[in-house]
Design a protein around this motif. Structure first.
Motif, PDB file in Angstrom:
ATOM      1  N   PRO A 163       0.796  -1.240   0.000  1.00 50.21           N
ATOM      2  CA  PRO A 163       0.000   0.000   0.000  1.00 50.21           C
ATOM      3  C   PRO A 163       0.830   1.294   0.000  1.00 50.21           C
ATOM      4  O   PRO A 163       0.463   2.247  -0.677  1.00 50.21           O
ATOM      5  CB  PRO A 163      -0.834  -0.111   1.276  1.00 50.21           C
ATOM      6  N   HIS A 164       1.950   1.315   0.687  1.00 53.72           N
ATOM      7  CA  HIS A 164       2.734   2.557   0.748  1.00 53.72           C
ATOM      8  C   HIS A 164       3.401   2.910  -0.584  1.00 53.72           C
ATOM      9  O   HIS A 164       3.873   4.026  -0.769  1.00 53.72           O
ATOM     10  CB  HIS A 164       3.780   2.492   1.877  1.00 53.72           C
ATOM     11  N   LEU A 165       3.392   1.983  -1.544  1.00 56.29           N
ATOM     12  CA  LEU A 165       3.976   2.255  -2.861  1.00 56.29           C
ATOM     13  C   LEU A 165       2.937   2.606  -3.925  1.00 56.29           C
ATOM     14  O   LEU A 165       3.278   2.833  -5.081  1.00 56.29           O
ATOM     15  CB  LEU A 165       4.791   1.041  -3.325  1.00 56.29           C
ATOM     16  N   GLU A 166       1.685   2.692  -3.530  1.00 58.55           N
ATOM     17  CA  GLU A 166       0.639   2.970  -4.507  1.00 58.55           C
ATOM     18  C   GLU A 166       0.871   4.283  -5.242  1.00 58.55           C
ATOM     19  O   GLU A 166       0.752   4.347  -6.472  1.00 58.55           O
ATOM     20  CB  GLU A 166      -0.742   2.985  -3.843  1.00 58.55           C
ATOM     21  N   GLY A 167       1.198   5.346  -4.537  1.00 62.59           N
ATOM     22  CA  GLY A 167       1.428   6.639  -5.175  1.00 62.59           C
ATOM     23  C   GLY A 167       2.549   6.577  -6.202  1.00 62.59           C
ATOM     24  O   GLY A 167       2.446   7.169  -7.288  1.00 62.59           O
ATOM     25  N   PHE A 168       3.626   5.872  -5.873  1.00 61.06           N
ATOM     26  CA  PHE A 168       4.752   5.726  -6.802  1.00 61.06           C
ATOM     27  C   PHE A 168       4.294   5.044  -8.087  1.00 61.06           C
ATOM     28  O   PHE A 168       4.531   5.547  -9.194  1.00 61.06           O
ATOM     29  CB  PHE A 168       5.888   4.933  -6.157  1.00 61.06           C
ATOM     30  N   TYR A 169       3.626   3.889  -7.972  1.00 62.33           N
ATOM     31  CA  TYR A 169       3.226   3.152  -9.163  1.00 62.33           C
ATOM     32  C   TYR A 169       2.121   3.855  -9.945  1.00 62.33           C
ATOM     33  O   TYR A 169       2.084   3.779 -11.170  1.00 62.33           O
ATOM     34  CB  TYR A 169       2.862   1.706  -8.828  1.00 62.33           C
ATOM     35  N   ARG A 170       1.249   4.564  -9.286  1.00 69.59           N
ATOM     36  CA  ARG A 170       0.243   5.367 -10.006  1.00 69.59           C
ATOM     37  C   ARG A 170       0.955   6.450 -10.816  1.00 69.59           C
ATOM     38  O   ARG A 170       0.605   6.704 -11.976  1.00 69.59           O
ATOM     39  CB  ARG A 170      -0.768   5.988  -9.047  1.00 69.59           C
ATOM     40  N   ALA A 171       1.957   7.099 -10.210  1.00 76.02           N
ATOM     41  CA  ALA A 171       2.713   8.137 -10.917  1.00 76.02           C
ATOM     42  C   ALA A 171       3.475   7.560 -12.113  1.00 76.02           C
ATOM     43  O   ALA A 171       3.741   8.265 -13.086  1.00 76.02           O
ATOM     44  CB  ALA A 171       3.678   8.839  -9.966  1.00 76.02           C
ATOM     45  N   GLY A 193       2.201   5.366 -14.052  1.00 74.27           N
ATOM     46  CA  GLY A 193       1.215   5.087 -15.083  1.00 74.27           C
ATOM     47  C   GLY A 193       0.364   3.848 -14.863  1.00 74.27           C
ATOM     48  O   GLY A 193      -0.470   3.522 -15.711  1.00 74.27           O
ATOM     49  N   PHE A 194       0.548   3.151 -13.767  1.00 69.65           N
ATOM     50  CA  PHE A 194      -0.266   1.966 -13.486  1.00 69.65           C
ATOM     51  C   PHE A 194      -1.612   2.383 -12.938  1.00 69.65           C
ATOM     52  O   PHE A 194      -1.703   3.225 -12.049  1.00 69.65           O
ATOM     53  CB  PHE A 194       0.437   1.048 -12.472  1.00 69.65           C
ATOM     54  N   GLY A 195      -2.661   1.785 -13.467  1.00 72.50           N
ATOM     55  CA  GLY A 195      -4.014   2.050 -12.998  1.00 72.50           C
ATOM     56  C   GLY A 195      -4.449   0.974 -12.012  1.00 72.50           C
ATOM     57  O   GLY A 195      -3.825  -0.078 -11.908  1.00 72.50           O
ATOM     58  N   PRO A 196      -5.540   1.230 -11.304  1.00 69.02           N
ATOM     59  CA  PRO A 196      -6.039   0.237 -10.350  1.00 69.02           C
ATOM     60  C   PRO A 196      -6.692  -0.949 -11.068  1.00 69.02           C
ATOM     61  O   PRO A 196      -7.250  -0.797 -12.150  1.00 69.02           O
ATOM     62  CB  PRO A 196      -7.072   1.011  -9.533  1.00 69.02           C
ATOM     63  N   THR A 197      -6.569  -2.125 -10.478  1.00 63.66           N
ATOM     64  CA  THR A 197      -7.220  -3.321 -10.989  1.00 63.66           C
ATOM     65  C   THR A 197      -7.709  -4.159  -9.818  1.00 63.66           C
ATOM     66  O   THR A 197      -7.219  -4.024  -8.700  1.00 63.66           O
ATOM     67  CB  THR A 197      -6.251  -4.217 -11.814  1.00 63.66           C
ATOM     68  N   ALA A 198      -8.660  -5.002 -10.075  1.00 62.22           N
ATOM     69  CA  ALA A 198      -9.064  -5.996  -9.091  1.00 62.22           C
ATOM     70  C   ALA A 198      -8.180  -7.211  -9.312  1.00 62.22           C
ATOM     71  O   ALA A 198      -7.894  -7.606 -10.450  1.00 62.22           O
ATOM     72  CB  ALA A 198     -10.527  -6.363  -9.269  1.00 62.22           C
ATOM     73  N   ALA A 199      -7.693  -7.787  -8.248  1.00 64.76           N
ATOM     74  CA  ALA A 199      -6.834  -8.952  -8.373  1.00 64.76           C
ATOM     75  C   ALA A 199      -6.994  -9.818  -7.146  1.00 64.76           C
ATOM     76  O   ALA A 199      -7.591  -9.411  -6.151  1.00 64.76           O
ATOM     77  CB  ALA A 199      -5.358  -8.511  -8.519  1.00 64.76           C
ATOM     78  N   GLY A 200      -6.450 -10.995  -7.218  1.00 62.82           N
ATOM     79  CA  GLY A 200      -6.476 -11.911  -6.083  1.00 62.82           C
ATOM     80  C   GLY A 200      -5.077 -12.405  -5.784  1.00 62.82           C
ATOM     81  O   GLY A 200      -4.193 -12.356  -6.631  1.00 62.82           O
ATOM     82  N   LEU A 201      -4.902 -12.872  -4.567  1.00 64.02           N
ATOM     83  CA  LEU A 201      -3.600 -13.376  -4.139  1.00 64.02           C
ATOM     84  C   LEU A 201      -3.832 -14.540  -3.200  1.00 64.02           C
ATOM     85  O   LEU A 201      -4.670 -14.470  -2.296  1.00 64.02           O
ATOM     86  CB  LEU A 201      -2.828 -12.260  -3.423  1.00 64.02           C
ATOM     87  N   MET A 202      -3.099 -15.637  -3.407  1.00 64.86           N
ATOM     88  CA  MET A 202      -3.192 -16.794  -2.555  1.00 64.86           C
ATOM     89  C   MET A 202      -1.798 -17.116  -2.013  1.00 64.86           C
ATOM     90  O   MET A 202      -0.866 -17.287  -2.802  1.00 64.86           O
ATOM     91  CB  MET A 202      -3.714 -17.999  -3.336  1.00 64.86           C
ATOM     92  N   ARG A 203      -1.648 -17.156  -0.716  1.00 66.82           N
ATOM     93  CA  ARG A 203      -0.365 -17.533  -0.114  1.00 66.82           C
ATOM     94  C   ARG A 203      -0.221 -19.056  -0.200  1.00 66.82           C
ATOM     95  O   ARG A 203      -1.099 -19.793   0.242  1.00 66.82           O
ATOM     96  CB  ARG A 203      -0.275 -17.063   1.323  1.00 66.82           C
ATOM     97  N   LEU A 204       0.885 -19.538  -0.738  1.00 64.89           N
ATOM     98  CA  LEU A 204       1.087 -20.969  -0.924  1.00 64.89           C
ATOM     99  C   LEU A 204       1.977 -21.612   0.127  1.00 64.89           C
ATOM    100  O   LEU A 204       2.054 -22.822   0.213  1.00 64.89           O
ATOM    101  CB  LEU A 204       1.656 -21.242  -2.320  1.00 64.89           C
ATOM    102  N   SER A 205       2.699 -20.794   0.887  1.00 70.94           N
ATOM    103  CA  SER A 205       3.541 -21.347   1.944  1.00 70.94           C
ATOM    104  C   SER A 205       3.550 -20.371   3.121  1.00 70.94           C
ATOM    105  O   SER A 205       3.306 -19.183   2.947  1.00 70.94           O
ATOM    106  CB  SER A 205       4.956 -21.589   1.436  1.00 70.94           C
TER     107      SER A 205
END
Length: 129
Positions: free
Chosen positions: A106-114, A116-128
């Motif tokens: 979350p603290h890097l959102e501003g950097f990646y938005r700047a 050019g990355f836009g928001p997306t819905a995604a999922g994440l599954m921890r495997l270990s």
């Protein structure tokens, strides 16, 4: 003067030294094998010292993924990471990728938005644990 190099394939010692300066710990095991499977990776160099890095993973088709964007703590806040991401996007496009993905804390959102990355819905599954 910072030089940006495509696929520098640093030796294990140089990469570990950079990783410790940028991330505060040792590089992941067998990281050279990871780089060998990537679409590309970029290094930011100050002379022969790596001071920035980004890996571009891919699915073998149209999706590329920015991973491990990092800059040496002594070189931060100079635009190096932004330039690495910009060059990574350009290189991924040149090599046939249509989409560039990135996951970030979350603290890097501003950097990646700047960058050019836009928001997306995604999922994440921890495997270990």
């Amino acid at each position: 003067m910072i030089e940006y190099v495509t696929n520098p394939f640093p030796d294990a010692g140089a990469l570990d030294d950079f990783w410790r300066r940028a991330w505060g710990g040792p590089q992941p095991a067998n990281y050279g094998q990871v780089l060998g499977r990537s679409l590309a990776h970029l290094g930011a160099m100050d002379g022969d010292r790596m001071i920035g890095f980004v890996n571009i993973a891919w699915d073998g088709g149209v999706h590329a993924f920015i991973l491990d964007t990092a800059v040496d703590a002594a070189y931060r806040r100079r635009g190096t990471a932004s330039e690495l991401v910009r060059r990574a996007a350009e290189l991924a496009r040149e090599r046939g990728a249509t989409w560039l993905h990135v996951d970030f804390e979350p603290h890097l959102e501003g950097f990646y938005r700047a960058c050019g990355f836009g928001p997306t819905a995604a999922g994440l599954m921890r495997l270990s644990p």
